[in-house]
Scaffold this motif. Structure first.
Motif: not given
Length: 304
Positions: A2-5, A7-8, A25, A31, A35, A72
């Motif tokens: 996922k995109i959020q993963q 980013r993390h 973040c 959390s 991730s 991204l």
């Protein structure tokens, strides 16, 4: 994946620890750890080597890092494109750019121009900061897009700020300074320093080190940001440069980290210069295009 993963993942790669990445973040450390575990299960690879002082990307992690940055960037470009409104302008515009702009901002500007100023023929001319001022003052260039860190005000030219890119410390993976909770210039001065001589970097370097009692030993000077990046990645020295030109890997795939300095170091100012008090229609359209996109671009997100 996922995109959020992603980013993390990039936050962890840059911060070097789960706790610092979580703070960046604005999520909890558990959390962030969850991730990362989900991402590693998804790709079927270990992305970091765990050690006493944090985490360092594995070979698979370095490969994913490059893809994640590009993914991204593509997501951001897609979002920005939805807001693009083409201007109904024709004619020509001569735009001056300095070395840093040519290498790291001009590719973005060219993309924005195609969608927002399609009828305007824009010609780009690279010059030094001093040369740019002379060309704009003499009307050989309509507007200059440049590093304005040490620009001296003149009655013939007007400077308008666009954004400031923070300057941070760049280090190789595993550097001893990464273990410190805070870093000041006196700490930096204990290690070999690599100096970029492009644009206004030297004058700015002299400005902030001039106020420090300690000075680093310069072991390498270059006009090439890639040479500086490689020297840092190979542990030949450390450097202080802006987020605008940062990339977390060298051409050979060596990992780089950034750290904020607790001493005051000026950011790199980017702006435009033009003659007279007011800009013409084409000049203003060009500046409006820059502001429109920069507000939505990751360059400004790095300052938050």
């Amino acid at each position: 994946m996922k995109i959020q993963q992603l980013r993390h993942f990039l936050a962890i790669a840059e911060a070097g620890t789960l706790s610092r990445a979580a703070q960046h973040c604005h999520i909890s450390q558990p959390s962030m750890s969850a991730s990362l575990r989900k991402l590693e299960r998804d790709v079927g690879k270990s992305l970091f080597v765990r050690h006493a002082h944090g985490l360092t990307p594995t070979q698979s992690g370095r490969q994913l890092q490059q893809h994640a940055v590009r993914i991204l960037q593509a997501v951001e470009a897609a979002r920005v494109s939805l807001d693009d409104v083409p201007a109904e302008l024709t004619g020509e515009l001569n735009v001056g750019v300095t070395e840093t702009i040519s290498a790291y901002l001009l590719p973005r500007v060219l993309r924005w121009q195609k969608t927002m100023l399609p009828g305007l023929a824009i010609h780009y001319i690279e010059d030094s900061v001093d040369g740019m001022q002379a060309q704009v003052a003499n009307a050989r260039i309509d507007i200059g897009l440049m590093v304005t860190d040490n620009l001296s005000p003149t009655s013939a030219l007007t400077c308008e700020a666009l954004f400031t890119s923070p300057r941070n410390l760049w280090l190789a993976a595993g550097h001893p300074l990464l273990q410190q909770p805070r870093i000041v210039l006196a700490d930096v001065a204990k290690y070999p320093f690599v100096l970029l001589e492009m644009d206004e970097h030297v004058r700015t370097w002299e400005r902030y080190w001039g106020a420090s009692a300690a000075k680093p030993e310069i072991v390498f000077r270059s006009h090439s940001i890639e040479a500086v990046r490689s020297m840092v990645g190979q542990k030949g020295g450390i450097t202080i440069l802006s987020d605008l030109v940062f990339r977390p890997w060298t051409l050979d795939g060596e990992h780089l980290s950034r750290r904020r300095l607790d001493d005051e170091v000026p950011g790199m100012d980017i702006g435009v210069i033009h003659s007279g008090d007011a800009m013409g229609t084409r000049q203003q359209a060009f500046v409006n295009m820059l502001r429109h996109n920069l507000k939505r671009d990751a360059l400004l997100d790095q300052q938050s």
